[in-house]
Design an enzyme around this catalytic site. Structure first.
Site, PDB file in Angstrom:
ATOM      1  CB  THR A 158     116.587  -8.567  88.349  1.00 57.57           C
ATOM      2  OG1 THR A 158     116.377  -9.965  89.100  1.00 57.57           O
ATOM      3  CG2 THR A 158     117.503  -7.862  89.291  1.00 57.57           C
ATOM      4  N   GLY A 171     120.328 -15.097  95.990  1.00 57.89           N
ATOM      5  CA  GLY A 171     120.826 -14.670  94.663  1.00 57.89           C
ATOM      6  C   GLY A 171     121.990 -13.775  94.721  1.00 57.89           C
ATOM      7  CG  ASP A 172     123.045 -11.783  91.219  1.00 65.13           C
ATOM      8  OD1 ASP A 172     122.119 -12.402  90.908  1.00 65.13           O
ATOM      9  OD2 ASP A 172     123.144 -10.669  90.449  1.00 65.13           O
ATOM     10  CB  THR A 186     119.907  -8.361  85.473  1.00 64.43           C
ATOM     11  OG1 THR A 186     118.639  -9.084  85.611  1.00 64.43           O
ATOM     12  CG2 THR A 186     120.053  -7.927  84.531  1.00 64.43           C
ATOM     13  N   GLY A 187     120.463 -11.365  85.779  1.00 62.74           N
ATOM     14  CA  GLY A 187     120.700 -12.762  85.118  1.00 62.74           C
ATOM     15  C   GLY A 187     120.838 -13.928  86.126  1.00 62.74           C
TER      16      GLY A 187
HETATM   17  N1  ASP Z   1     119.806 -12.047  89.482  1.00 65.39           N
HETATM   18  C1  ASP Z   1     118.726 -12.585  90.007  1.00 65.39           C
HETATM   19  C2  ASP Z   1     118.589 -13.565  90.894  1.00 65.39           C
HETATM   20  O1  ASP Z   1     119.115 -14.677  90.591  1.00 65.39           O
HETATM   21  C3  ASP Z   1     117.670 -12.876  88.890  1.00 65.39           C
HETATM   22  C4  ASP Z   1     117.461 -11.656  88.016  1.00 65.39           C
HETATM   23  O2  ASP Z   1     118.461 -11.110  87.500  1.00 65.39           O
HETATM   24  O3  ASP Z   1     116.442 -11.833  87.228  1.00 65.39           O
HETATM   25  O4  ASP Z   1     118.259 -13.581  91.967  1.00 65.39           O
END
Ligand code: ASP
Length: 322
Positions: free
Chosen positions: A179, A209-210, A230-231
Site C-alpha cells: 500500500t 480496508g482502512d 499501512t498494514g
Molecule cells: N491497509 C491496507 C488494507 O488493509 C493493506 C496494506 O496496507 O497493505 O487494505
C-alpha cells in the site's frame, strides 16, 4: 523568511526481511521510493499545495508494478483488482475517498477529484467510476492493465491456504504488497495526507480496508498532523489509527513521536495488528513508526536529497531517483 515544507512517503509495511531481499530488488525499491518522494518534493518546492504534492508522490508509486496500488494491485478472490484511495487536506478538513475502483489508472487522482469536484466525501464502485468518466473525463482502463503474473501466482497460493494476505506479509514469499501513502506540509502551512491500495490478496465480498476511511488509514488537520497508515486494514480501521494519533496530539498535546508510538504499539499491536504509519506535524517534523520488521519509506533532507529506508532497524540513506 522561508516557510518550512516537508514530505514523507511509505510503500507498505510488514515482514520485509533483509536476509530474503535480493540486491537488485532492494535497489529497485529504493529508486522507486526516491523517485516518488522527489516528485512530491518538487511540487512543494515550487510553492504547490500539500494535496498536489502527496498526489504526485502517490501517483508515481501507483504507476510502479512494485507496489500494491494502481498497477501491481493484488487480486481479489474473483481475480479482479479493486482499489481504495483517499486524500485529505488539513486546511478545512476536506477529504475525498474512493473504494472498490476497477477501471481507473490512478485512484488517488479520482479521490482528489471527489474532494474538489463533488459535494461528497466518499464514492464507491460503479458510482465512483460514473463520476470519473461522466463528470471528470477519465479514460476507462481495462483490468488487464493492472494484472501482473506475480499477483496471479500470489492469489493462487493464497486460495490454497484459504487466507488473505496482509501488506508485506512474509517478504518475499510472494504475499508481500505495498500500500502506498504520502504526507506533506506545504509552504502555505497546509498539511495533507494521501493513501492508495489494492487491499488484501484474496479479499472477498466487496471488502473495504482502512485506506479510504477518514481517520482510519488517512487523516490531516492543519496545526495538528497528517497521517497515512499501512498494514492490517481491519485493525487499523477498528483502532481508528490516524484519528487517534491526531487526537492525542491535538487534545493530549503529545509529541508526534509519542502519539505514533503509543498508537502503533498500543491496541493495534495488542489485537494482533501489524503495520506502521508516516506522519508530519504542523512544523514539518516527519515521523515514521512501525511494529514489524520493515516499511518502505522515504523523506527529503534539507539539501533536497531523497532519504530512503526499508528495514525497521535501518538509518535513512541518501538515494537518487534515477
Ligand atoms: N491497509 C491496507 C488494507 O488493509 C493493506 C496494506 O496496507 O497493505 O487494505
Amino acid at each position: 523568511m522561508t516557510q518550512p515544507f516537508s514530505i514523507a512517503i511509505h510503500g507498505g509495511a510488514g515482514t520485509i526481511e533483509r536476509s530474503l531481499m535480493t540486491p537488485e530488488l532492494e535497489l529497485a525499491y529504493r529508486k522507486a521510493l526516491a523517485e516518488s518522494v522527489l516528485a512530491g518534493y518538487r511540487v512543494l518546492e515550487q510553492g504547490g499545495s500539500a494535496v498536489d504534492a502527496t498526489v504526485a508522490a502517490v501517483t508515481v508509486m501507483e504507476d510502479s508494478p512494485l507496489f500494491n496500488a494502481g498497477k501491481g494491485s493484488v487480486l481479489t478472490y474473483e481475480e479482479a483488482v479493486e482499489m481504495d484511495a483517499c486524500v485529505m487536506e488539513g486546511n478545512a478538513l476536506n477529504a475525498g475517498a474512493v473504494t472498490l475502483i476497477r477501471h481507473i489508472k490512478n485512484p488517488i487522482q479520482l479521490a482528489r477529484d471527489v474532494m474538489q469536484k463533488s459535494p461528497h466525501a466518499m464514492l464507491a464502485g460503479e458510482g465512483a467510476e460514473r463520476f470519473a468518466f461522466k463528470e471528470c473525463g477519465y479514460t476507462y482502463t481495462e483490468q488487464d492493465y493492472f494484472f501482473t503474473d506475480r499477483r496471479y501466482k500470489e492469489l493462487k497460493a493464497m486460495k490454497k491456504s484459504g487466507g488473505v494476505a496482509l501488506s508485506e506479509a512474509r517478504y518475499p514469499d510472494e504475499k508481500k504488497h505495498g500500500t502506498v501513502g504520502a504526507v506533506a506540509l506545504d509552504k502555505h502551512g497546509n498539511l495533507a495526507a494521501a493513501t492508495s491500495t489494492g487491499g488484501l490478496t484474496n479479499k472477498r465480498w466487496g471488502r473495504v480496508g482502512d485506506t479510504p476511511i477518514i481517520g482510519g488509514g488517512t487523516f490531516a488537520r492543519n496545526g495538528n498532523v497528517a497521517v497515512s497508515a499501512t498494514g492490517m486494514g481491519e485493525l487499523l480501521m477498528r483502532c481508528a489509527v490516524a484519528g487517534d494519533i491526531a487526537g492525542r496530539m491535538q487534545y493530549g498535546h503529545d509529541s508526534i513521536e509519542q502519539a505514533c508510538r503509543d498508537v502503533i504499539h498500543g491496541d493495534f499491536l495488542n489485537l494482533g495488528g501489524e503495520g506502521g504509519v508516516i506522519a508530519i506535524d504542523a512544523n514539518g517534523q516527519v515521523n515514521f513508526e512501525l511494529n514489524c520488521p520493515g516499511m518502505y519509506r522515504a523523506t527529503v533532507n534539507e539539501n533536497g536529497e531523497a532519504l530512503v529506508a526499508i528495514f525497521a532497524d535501518e538509518a535513512f540513506r541518501v538515494e537518487n531517483g534515477n
